[in-house]
Motif scaffolding. Structure first.
Motif, PDB file in Angstrom:
ATOM      1  N   GLU A  90     -23.922 -52.370 -30.278  1.00 21.12           N
ATOM      2  CA  GLU A  90     -24.764 -53.500 -30.697  1.00 21.12           C
ATOM      3  C   GLU A  90     -25.943 -53.014 -31.534  1.00 21.12           C
ATOM      4  O   GLU A  90     -27.071 -52.933 -31.066  1.00 21.12           O
ATOM      5  N   MET A  91     -25.713 -52.706 -32.798  1.00 21.74           N
ATOM      6  CA  MET A  91     -26.782 -52.178 -33.656  1.00 21.74           C
ATOM      7  C   MET A  91     -27.920 -53.180 -33.826  1.00 21.74           C
ATOM      8  O   MET A  91     -29.083 -52.800 -33.963  1.00 21.74           O
ATOM      9  N   GLU A  92     -27.613 -54.460 -33.786  1.00 21.77           N
ATOM     10  CA  GLU A  92     -28.656 -55.474 -33.912  1.00 21.77           C
ATOM     11  C   GLU A  92     -29.691 -55.342 -32.789  1.00 21.77           C
ATOM     12  O   GLU A  92     -30.899 -55.470 -33.014  1.00 21.77           O
ATOM     13  N   LEU A  93     -29.224 -55.065 -31.577  1.00 20.13           N
ATOM     14  CA  LEU A  93     -30.145 -54.874 -30.457  1.00 20.13           C
ATOM     15  C   LEU A  93     -31.008 -53.636 -30.673  1.00 20.13           C
ATOM     16  O   LEU A  93     -32.204 -53.642 -30.381  1.00 20.13           O
ATOM     17  N   THR A  94     -30.409 -52.582 -31.186  1.00 16.71           N
ATOM     18  CA  THR A  94     -31.157 -51.355 -31.441  1.00 16.71           C
ATOM     19  C   THR A  94     -32.246 -51.597 -32.479  1.00 16.71           C
ATOM     20  O   THR A  94     -33.374 -51.126 -32.325  1.00 16.71           O
ATOM     21  N   GLN A  95     -31.923 -52.336 -33.522  1.00 14.92           N
ATOM     22  CA  GLN A  95     -32.914 -52.636 -34.557  1.00 14.92           C
ATOM     23  C   GLN A  95     -34.148 -53.310 -33.958  1.00 14.92           C
ATOM     24  O   GLN A  95     -35.269 -53.084 -34.419  1.00 14.92           O
ATOM     25  N   GLN A  96     -33.941 -54.098 -32.931  1.00 14.36           N
ATOM     26  CA  GLN A  96     -35.053 -54.817 -32.309  1.00 14.36           C
ATOM     27  C   GLN A  96     -36.027 -53.879 -31.605  1.00 14.36           C
ATOM     28  O   GLN A  96     -37.228 -54.144 -31.569  1.00 14.36           O
ATOM     29  N   VAL A  97     -35.533 -52.798 -31.021  1.00  8.06           N
ATOM     30  CA  VAL A  97     -36.410 -51.923 -30.237  1.00  8.06           C
ATOM     31  C   VAL A  97     -37.076 -50.834 -31.052  1.00  8.06           C
ATOM     32  O   VAL A  97     -38.062 -50.248 -30.606  1.00  8.06           O
ATOM     33  N   ILE A  98     -36.567 -50.549 -32.250  1.00 13.47           N
ATOM     34  CA  ILE A  98     -37.087 -49.421 -33.032  1.00 13.47           C
ATOM     35  C   ILE A  98     -38.614 -49.465 -33.188  1.00 13.47           C
ATOM     36  O   ILE A  98     -39.292 -48.490 -32.855  1.00 13.47           O
ATOM     37  N   PRO A  99     -39.202 -50.553 -33.677  1.00 13.07           N
ATOM     38  CA  PRO A  99     -40.666 -50.523 -33.860  1.00 13.07           C
ATOM     39  C   PRO A  99     -41.438 -50.346 -32.553  1.00 13.07           C
ATOM     40  O   PRO A  99     -42.488 -49.702 -32.531  1.00 13.07           O
ATOM     41  N   HIS A 100     -40.918 -50.886 -31.470  1.00 17.71           N
ATOM     42  CA  HIS A 100     -41.596 -50.770 -30.178  1.00 17.71           C
ATOM     43  C   HIS A 100     -41.547 -49.334 -29.662  1.00 17.71           C
ATOM     44  O   HIS A 100     -42.554 -48.816 -29.166  1.00 17.71           O
ATOM     45  N   VAL A 101     -40.386 -48.711 -29.772  1.00 16.42           N
ATOM     46  CA  VAL A 101     -40.241 -47.324 -29.317  1.00 16.42           C
ATOM     47  C   VAL A 101     -41.133 -46.413 -30.148  1.00 16.42           C
ATOM     48  O   VAL A 101     -41.844 -45.557 -29.604  1.00 16.42           O
ATOM     49  N   GLU A 102     -41.123 -46.601 -31.457  1.00 16.10           N
ATOM     50  CA  GLU A 102     -41.949 -45.763 -32.330  1.00 16.10           C
ATOM     51  C   GLU A 102     -43.432 -45.924 -31.994  1.00 16.10           C
ATOM     52  O   GLU A 102     -44.172 -44.945 -31.947  1.00 16.10           O
ATOM     53  N   ALA A 103     -43.879 -47.143 -31.756  1.00 22.99           N
ATOM     54  CA  ALA A 103     -45.290 -47.394 -31.436  1.00 22.99           C
ATOM     55  C   ALA A 103     -45.681 -46.740 -30.110  1.00 22.99           C
ATOM     56  O   ALA A 103     -46.719 -46.077 -30.022  1.00 22.99           O
ATOM     57  N   TYR A 104     -44.867 -46.918 -29.084  1.00 21.26           N
ATOM     58  CA  TYR A 104     -45.155 -46.306 -27.785  1.00 21.26           C
ATOM     59  C   TYR A 104     -45.148 -44.787 -27.890  1.00 21.26           C
ATOM     60  O   TYR A 104     -46.001 -44.112 -27.316  1.00 21.26           O
ATOM     61  N   ALA A 105     -44.176 -44.235 -28.594  1.00 26.68           N
ATOM     62  CA  ALA A 105     -44.041 -42.786 -28.699  1.00 26.68           C
ATOM     63  C   ALA A 105     -45.234 -42.158 -29.414  1.00 26.68           C
ATOM     64  O   ALA A 105     -45.694 -41.080 -29.046  1.00 26.68           O
ATOM     65  N   LYS A 106     -45.744 -42.836 -30.418  1.00 25.51           N
ATOM     66  CA  LYS A 106     -46.870 -42.300 -31.187  1.00 25.51           C
ATOM     67  C   LYS A 106     -48.179 -42.355 -30.402  1.00 25.51           C
ATOM     68  O   LYS A 106     -49.047 -41.511 -30.576  1.00 25.51           O
ATOM     69  N   GLN A 107     -48.326 -43.336 -29.546  1.00 29.09           N
ATOM     70  CA  GLN A 107     -49.559 -43.489 -28.775  1.00 29.09           C
ATOM     71  C   GLN A 107     -49.866 -42.265 -27.928  1.00 29.09           C
ATOM     72  O   GLN A 107     -50.995 -41.824 -27.852  1.00 29.09           O
ATOM     73  N   ASP A 108     -48.872 -41.741 -27.262  1.00 26.67           N
ATOM     74  CA  ASP A 108     -49.110 -40.688 -26.272  1.00 26.67           C
ATOM     75  C   ASP A 108     -48.304 -39.420 -26.513  1.00 26.67           C
ATOM     76  O   ASP A 108     -48.172 -38.603 -25.615  1.00 26.67           O
ATOM     77  N   ASP A 109     -47.753 -39.241 -27.709  1.00 28.71           N
ATOM     78  CA  ASP A 109     -46.889 -38.087 -27.968  1.00 28.71           C
ATOM     79  C   ASP A 109     -45.837 -37.952 -26.867  1.00 28.71           C
ATOM     80  O   ASP A 109     -45.642 -36.889 -26.288  1.00 28.71           O
ATOM     81  N   ALA A 110     -45.194 -39.047 -26.585  1.00 26.60           N
ATOM     82  CA  ALA A 110     -44.250 -39.128 -25.468  1.00 26.60           C
ATOM     83  C   ALA A 110     -42.915 -38.458 -25.771  1.00 26.60           C
ATOM     84  O   ALA A 110     -42.527 -38.307 -26.922  1.00 26.60           O
ATOM     85  N   THR A 111     -42.223 -38.102 -24.705  1.00 26.62           N
ATOM     86  CA  THR A 111     -40.832 -37.679 -24.792  1.00 26.62           C
ATOM     87  C   THR A 111     -39.987 -38.936 -24.620  1.00 26.62           C
ATOM     88  O   THR A 111     -40.215 -39.723 -23.704  1.00 26.62           O
ATOM     89  N   ILE A 112     -39.009 -39.097 -25.502  1.00 30.79           N
ATOM     90  CA  ILE A 112     -38.174 -40.292 -25.470  1.00 30.79           C
ATOM     91  C   ILE A 112     -36.783 -39.903 -25.023  1.00 30.79           C
ATOM     92  O   ILE A 112     -36.136 -39.037 -25.628  1.00 30.79           O
ATOM     93  N   HIS A 113     -36.344 -40.510 -23.950  1.00 31.71           N
ATOM     94  CA  HIS A 113     -35.006 -40.280 -23.401  1.00 31.71           C
ATOM     95  C   HIS A 113     -34.130 -41.462 -23.809  1.00 31.71           C
ATOM     96  O   HIS A 113     -34.358 -42.581 -23.362  1.00 31.71           O
ATOM     97  N   PHE A 114     -33.162 -41.189 -24.668  1.00 29.31           N
ATOM     98  CA  PHE A 114     -32.209 -42.212 -25.084  1.00 29.31           C
ATOM     99  C   PHE A 114     -30.992 -42.128 -24.176  1.00 29.31           C
ATOM    100  O   PHE A 114     -30.498 -41.036 -23.898  1.00 29.31           O
ATOM    101  N   LEU A 115     -30.515 -43.276 -23.726  1.00 31.10           N
ATOM    102  CA  LEU A 115     -29.380 -43.336 -22.815  1.00 31.10           C
ATOM    103  C   LEU A 115     -28.329 -44.295 -23.350  1.00 31.10           C
ATOM    104  O   LEU A 115     -28.646 -45.444 -23.674  1.00 31.10           O
ATOM    105  N   ALA A 116     -27.103 -43.816 -23.431  1.00 28.68           N
ATOM    106  CA  ALA A 116     -25.960 -44.682 -23.744  1.00 28.68           C
ATOM    107  C   ALA A 116     -25.044 -44.665 -22.532  1.00 28.68           C
ATOM    108  O   ALA A 116     -24.676 -43.602 -22.033  1.00 28.68           O
TER     109      ALA A 116
END
Length: 144
Positions: A13-39
């Protein structure tokens, strides 16, 4: 503070992924977070629960997980995130169970997931998103 972010991805579902991209990028930049992607890819019991007998024609679990890892890597490349802060996970089974388990295992600070538009049976959220919101021990951001 979000040092560990879990991002479940539906690789079909690429459409669903497109929805989260800006949110993940914003959260990750705030705290230099490690991002765990799960499929999470469905296993045979998932198909059987719908009365579908795919077990005889489906590729074995290792082949499916390898293909899913390749798809997940392609999807992650669409995010503007430093490669050294990305972890990838691919498992077979029930999405909500594996999302909650990995969130506990990595001690996630937040789970960011996209949700399908709900039906009357799930009312406000998709069934997996609803289960994650209900049972997660950390904050959950549901994007629609």
């Amino acid at each position: 503070m979000s040092k560990k972010i879990l991002v479940p991805i539906d690789i079909s579902e690429m459409e669903l992924t497109q929805q989260v991209i800006p949110h993940v990028e914003a959260y990750a930049k705030q705290d230099d977070a490690t991002i765990h992607f799960l499929a999470v890819i469905p296993d045979y019991t998932y198909f059987a629960s719908y009365g579908l007998g795919y077990s005889s024609i489906a590729p074995d679990v290792k082949e499916r997980e390898a293909a899913a890892m390749e798809s997940l890597s392609d999807i992650i490349a669409k995010f503007s995130l430093p490669g050294d802060r990305i972890e990838k996970h691919v498992v077979s089974g029930t999405p909500k169970d594996h999302i909650l388990r990995l969130a506990d295992d990595i001690n996630a600070d937040v789970i960011i997931l996209a949700s399908h538009r709900p039906s009357m049976s799930t009312y406000l959220l998709g069934s997996n998103a609803a289960a994650v919101v209900r049972h997660a021990k950390c904050s959950v951001l549901v994007v629609r």
